[in-house]
Design a protein around this motif. Structure first.
Motif, PDB file in Angstrom:
ATOM      1  N   HIS A 142     -34.437  15.500 -17.473  1.00 24.42           N
ATOM      2  CA  HIS A 142     -33.755  14.501 -17.595  1.00 24.42           C
ATOM      3  C   HIS A 142     -32.714  14.594 -18.357  1.00 24.42           C
ATOM      4  N   LEU A 143     -31.730  15.414 -17.871  1.00 24.21           N
ATOM      5  CA  LEU A 143     -30.268  15.365 -18.646  1.00 24.21           C
ATOM      6  C   LEU A 143     -29.312  14.605 -17.675  1.00 24.21           C
ATOM      7  N   ASP A 144     -28.370  14.304 -18.181  1.00 21.49           N
ATOM      8  CA  ASP A 144     -27.188  13.834 -17.705  1.00 21.49           C
ATOM      9  C   ASP A 144     -26.185  14.740 -17.927  1.00 21.49           C
ATOM     10  N   SER A 145     -26.237  15.936 -17.277  1.00 17.13           N
ATOM     11  CA  SER A 145     -25.210  16.860 -17.622  1.00 17.13           C
ATOM     12  C   SER A 145     -24.158  17.147 -16.495  1.00 17.13           C
ATOM     13  N   VAL A 146     -23.226  18.094 -16.472  1.00 12.66           N
ATOM     14  CA  VAL A 146     -22.294  18.397 -15.325  1.00 12.66           C
ATOM     15  C   VAL A 146     -22.633  19.506 -14.720  1.00 12.66           C
ATOM     16  N   LEU A 147     -21.783  19.523 -13.632  1.00 13.26           N
ATOM     17  CA  LEU A 147     -21.887  20.639 -12.693  1.00 13.26           C
ATOM     18  C   LEU A 147     -20.381  21.148 -12.405  1.00 13.26           C
ATOM     19  N   VAL A 148     -20.061  22.159 -12.965  1.00 11.47           N
ATOM     20  CA  VAL A 148     -18.453  22.611 -12.920  1.00 11.47           C
ATOM     21  C   VAL A 148     -18.097  23.414 -11.547  1.00 11.47           C
ATOM     22  N   MET A 179     -22.042  13.988 -11.596  1.00 11.42           N
ATOM     23  CA  MET A 179     -22.205  15.113 -12.480  1.00 11.42           C
ATOM     24  C   MET A 179     -21.156  16.004 -12.071  1.00 11.42           C
ATOM     25  N   ILE A 180     -20.177  16.009 -11.174  1.00  8.00           N
ATOM     26  CA  ILE A 180     -19.236  17.018 -10.899  1.00  8.00           C
ATOM     27  C   ILE A 180     -18.163  16.946 -11.454  1.00  8.00           C
ATOM     28  N   VAL A 181     -17.484  17.994 -12.149  1.00 10.91           N
ATOM     29  CA  VAL A 181     -16.344  18.103 -12.802  1.00 10.91           C
ATOM     30  C   VAL A 181     -15.484  19.276 -12.300  1.00 10.91           C
ATOM     31  N   LEU A 182     -14.325  19.179 -12.381  1.00  7.82           N
ATOM     32  CA  LEU A 182     -13.198  20.295 -11.528  1.00  7.82           C
ATOM     33  C   LEU A 182     -12.579  21.202 -12.814  1.00  7.82           C
ATOM     34  N   GLU A 183     -12.435  22.271 -12.545  1.00 17.50           N
ATOM     35  CA  GLU A 183     -11.901  23.219 -13.186  1.00 17.50           C
ATOM     36  C   GLU A 183     -10.614  23.785 -12.472  1.00 17.50           C
ATOM     37  N   ASN A 184      -9.535  23.930 -13.179  1.00 21.85           N
ATOM     38  CA  ASN A 184      -8.340  24.659 -12.360  1.00 21.85           C
ATOM     39  C   ASN A 184      -8.820  26.227 -12.471  1.00 21.85           C
ATOM     40  N   ASP A 185      -8.036  26.632 -11.263  1.00 19.11           N
ATOM     41  CA  ASP A 185      -8.400  28.477 -11.072  1.00 19.11           C
ATOM     42  C   ASP A 185      -7.291  29.233 -11.508  1.00 19.11           C
ATOM     43  N   ASP A 186      -7.435  30.519 -11.170  1.00 19.51           N
ATOM     44  CA  ASP A 186      -6.592  31.482 -11.644  1.00 19.51           C
ATOM     45  C   ASP A 186      -5.549  32.077 -10.699  1.00 19.51           C
ATOM     46  N   LYS A 187      -5.739  31.414  -9.354  1.00 21.11           N
ATOM     47  CA  LYS A 187      -4.713  31.904  -8.375  1.00 21.11           C
ATOM     48  C   LYS A 187      -4.302  30.758  -7.413  1.00 21.11           C
ATOM     49  N   ILE A 188      -4.952  29.608  -7.136  1.00 19.33           N
ATOM     50  CA  ILE A 188      -4.548  28.726  -6.306  1.00 19.33           C
ATOM     51  C   ILE A 188      -4.096  27.090  -6.901  1.00 19.33           C
ATOM     52  N   PHE A 189      -4.974  26.829  -7.587  1.00 20.87           N
ATOM     53  CA  PHE A 189      -4.899  25.261  -7.782  1.00 20.87           C
ATOM     54  C   PHE A 189      -5.021  25.305  -9.539  1.00 20.87           C
ATOM     55  N   ASN A 190      -3.802  24.906  -9.633  1.00 19.72           N
ATOM     56  CA  ASN A 190      -3.374  24.892 -11.099  1.00 19.72           C
ATOM     57  C   ASN A 190      -3.691  23.542 -11.734  1.00 19.72           C
TER      58      ASN A 190
END
Length: 314
Positions: A142-148, A179-190
């Motif tokens: 019963h959580l409204d949480s996120v998936l990174v 629920m989806i959130v996006l994170e910048n990565d260390d090689k490609i997508f800044n």
């Protein structure tokens, strides 16, 4: 501005794990009946461990926590059909009540095999099945949480890769999309790539500061942080940031056991003009011990006002 610290998955102080697993090869070897019993016993063990971890967190004022994605063994395997929602609803309800009673923030970060913009249809199918499974897990609590997630593959170039992500994202269940959130990565997508896609899809962005330092085109955090925080405007949670330190000069992308407090303080100084409350996920190998070492150093080096063991005012 109020800043809350959290950590990832398994505390080092407890000799338990909520990530025990069952391999598919072992499952096949012992057969469906014994395999399902093995899954059952492993799920119960993981659930009991999770309860203890959450209790440990509450006792230590840790209210921000990334839960393991390995709570249910073989839960996302296409050839294993094991009822986990109704069968354990009592346990899911109990954990969910505990989380809500103690006002804990819990999120999930599916592994690198979740690639929503892959050019391989099988990978896309597996990714959607996996994300849907975690959606159901959060709903069971019963959580409204996120998936990174990360944007993923760069096949065909960044522009084409981002288009594929957007197209596939729009095919997801609307509840899963939220629920989806996006994170910048260390090689490609800044941060520029990730932020532009988040703004296009109207979803939150997680700033990973370590990844930014590994992968940037001289962008200044100060120029982007307000836009990044603004992507969280439709969520009830504060924006979240990932913080880690490089293992050493040669292995800059790997995580250190602890957090470099001087770098942390410098980062806070860069963005404090926003006066925006946010949460910080500590990604360090020493888990909550790294969190508490950082707290001790911050108390010594700064005039931050701590309102509990893991939350402070700047």
């Amino acid at each position: 501005m109020q800043i809350r610290l959290g950590y990832v998955a398994l505390p080092v102080a407890l000799s338990i794990t909520s990530s025990s697993t069952v391999t598919y090869s072992h499952y096949k070897k012992i057969g469906k009946k014994r395999g399902n019993e093995k899954i059952h016993q492993t799920i119960l063990s993981n659930i009991n461990a999770l309860k203890e971890i959450l209790k440990y967190n509450v006792c230590n004022d840790i209210t921000f926590f990334r839960m393991t994605c390995n709570l249910i063994p073989l839960g996302t395997h296409p050839d294993v059909h094991y009822e986990v929602w109704k069968k354990y609803q009592k346990e899911w309800d109990e954990i969910g009540r505990y989380i809500q009673t103690h006002q804990l923030r819990i999120d999930l970060h599916p592994d690198q095999f979740c690639v929503l913009n892959s050019t391989n249809p099988i990978v896309i199918e597996n990714t959607i099945r996996t994300l849907t499974f975690y959606q159901h897990l959060l709903e069971a609590f019963h959580l409204d949480s996120v998936l990174v997630l990360h944007i993923g593959s760069s096949v065909g170039g960044k522009k084409e890769a981002m288009r594929r992500f957007a197209d596939n994202f729009k095919q997801l269940d609307p509840k899963l999309q939220k629920m989806i959130v996006l994170e910048n990565d260390d090689k490609i997508f800044n941060i520029r790539n990730t932020l532009s896609l988040c703004e296009k899809l109207n979803i939150p962005m997680v700033l990973d500061y370590h990844h930014y330092k590994c992968n940037h085109n001289r962008e200044k955090i100060e120029d982007y942080i307000e836009r990044i925080f603004a992507t969280w405007s439709n969520r009830k949670e504060n924006p979240k940031i990932h913080i880690s330190s490089p293992k050493n000069k040669k292995e800059k992308r790997s995580h250190h056991d602890y957090i470099n407090s001087d770098d942390f303080i410098t980062f806070i100084k860069k963005i404090e003009f926003t006066n925006q409350d946010f949460d910080v996920m500590i990604e360090a190998k020493m888990k909550e011990e790294a969190l508490f070492r950082l707290v001790r150093e911050l108390k010594y080096k700064t005039e931050y006002k701590f309102i509990n063991e893991t939350t402070f005012l700047v």
